[in-house]
Motif scaffolding. Structure first.
Motif, PDB file in Angstrom:
ATOM      1  N   MET A   4       0.471  -1.357  -0.108  1.00  0.00           N
ATOM      2  CA  MET A   4      -0.063   0.034  -0.070  1.00  0.00           C
ATOM      3  C   MET A   4       0.353   1.186  -0.095  1.00  0.00           C
ATOM      4  O   MET A   4       0.652   2.563  -0.834  1.00  0.00           O
ATOM      5  CB  MET A   4      -1.378   0.117   1.144  1.00  0.00           C
ATOM      6  CG  MET A   4      -1.854   1.150   1.139  1.00  0.00           C
ATOM      7  SD  MET A   4      -2.764   1.114  -0.357  1.00  0.00           S
ATOM      8  CE  MET A   4      -4.201   0.427   0.418  1.00  0.00           C
ATOM      9  N   GLU A   5       1.760   0.846   0.623  1.00  0.00           N
ATOM     10  CA  GLU A   5       2.656   2.466   0.419  1.00  0.00           C
ATOM     11  C   GLU A   5       3.751   2.665  -0.900  1.00  0.00           C
ATOM     12  O   GLU A   5       3.662   4.273  -1.314  1.00  0.00           O
ATOM     13  CB  GLU A   5       3.483   2.280   1.734  1.00  0.00           C
ATOM     14  CG  GLU A   5       4.648   3.489   1.894  1.00  0.00           C
ATOM     15  CD  GLU A   5       6.047   3.405   2.470  1.00  0.00           C
ATOM     16  OE1 GLU A   5       6.910   4.046   2.739  1.00  0.00           O
ATOM     17  OE2 GLU A   5       5.976   1.818   3.448  1.00  0.00           O
ATOM     18  N   THR A   6       3.653   1.419  -1.498  1.00  0.00           N
ATOM     19  CA  THR A   6       4.484   1.463  -2.825  1.00  0.00           C
ATOM     20  C   THR A   6       3.154   2.400  -3.320  1.00  0.00           C
ATOM     21  O   THR A   6       3.848   3.681  -4.637  1.00  0.00           O
ATOM     22  CB  THR A   6       5.093   0.058  -3.257  1.00  0.00           C
ATOM     23  OG1 THR A   6       5.895   0.109  -2.419  1.00  0.00           O
ATOM     24  CG2 THR A   6       5.487   1.078  -4.837  1.00  0.00           C
ATOM     25  N   PHE A   7       2.353   1.804  -3.445  1.00  0.00           N
ATOM     26  CA  PHE A   7       0.781   2.777  -4.471  1.00  0.00           C
ATOM     27  C   PHE A   7       0.113   3.572  -4.019  1.00  0.00           C
ATOM     28  O   PHE A   7       0.019   4.552  -4.665  1.00  0.00           O
ATOM     29  CB  PHE A   7      -0.088   2.264  -4.265  1.00  0.00           C
ATOM     30  CG  PHE A   7      -1.728   2.489  -5.028  1.00  0.00           C
ATOM     31  CD1 PHE A   7      -2.271   1.778  -6.048  1.00  0.00           C
ATOM     32  CD2 PHE A   7      -3.242   2.896  -4.160  1.00  0.00           C
ATOM     33  CE1 PHE A   7      -2.612   2.529  -6.361  1.00  0.00           C
ATOM     34  CE2 PHE A   7      -3.427   3.360  -4.680  1.00  0.00           C
ATOM     35  CZ  PHE A   7      -3.690   3.416  -5.854  1.00  0.00           C
ATOM     36  N   GLN A   8       0.670   4.347  -2.590  1.00  0.00           N
ATOM     37  CA  GLN A   8       0.078   5.547  -2.277  1.00  0.00           C
ATOM     38  C   GLN A   8       1.305   6.672  -2.936  1.00  0.00           C
ATOM     39  O   GLN A   8       1.058   7.836  -2.863  1.00  0.00           O
ATOM     40  CB  GLN A   8       0.366   6.368  -0.609  1.00  0.00           C
ATOM     41  CG  GLN A   8      -1.312   4.813  -0.211  1.00  0.00           C
ATOM     42  CD  GLN A   8      -1.175   4.890   1.783  1.00  0.00           C
ATOM     43  OE1 GLN A   8      -0.539   4.865   2.050  1.00  0.00           O
ATOM     44  NE2 GLN A   8      -2.794   4.615   2.006  1.00  0.00           N
TER      45      GLN A   8
END
Length: 100
Positions: A64-68
């Motif tokens: 999720m961090e990379t997507f954000q």
């Protein structure tokens, strides 16, 4: 693994040109952000009575961090280039999923 899905219904009269542009320009630009490990392009098999052709494009991000980071740093510009090129010729919605 996070799956970012974009479902796009494109005008039937331009869907082949759109698909070529997606494969040659847009998808390489999205992947060049380094925020996704792979992508897939699928065409829905149902006949659409409105005359459009529907595609689902899935991008796979490790977390999720990379997507954000993608959302904050790249998404607006990439979506804008698509919108400007195909304005009023498509409808789209986005779905965020987690592989289980």
């Amino acid at each position: 693994m996070i799956v970012f899905n974009e479902t796009i219904k494109i005008d039937e009269t331009i869907h082949q040109e759109w698909l070529a542009w997606m494969k040659e320009v847009h998808l390489p630009n999205v992947m060049a952000t380094g925020k996704f490990t792979e992508h897939r392009v699928c065409r829905l098999l149902h006949d659409d009575e409105d005359g459009g052709v529907t595609y689902a494009i899935q991008y796979y991000s490790p977390d999720m961090e990379t997507f954000q980071q993608y959302q904050q740093e790249h998404a607006a510009q990439l979506q804008r280039s698509h919108m400007e090129r195909y304005k009023d010729r498509y409808v789209a919605f986005r779905t965020l999923m987690e592989m289980v």
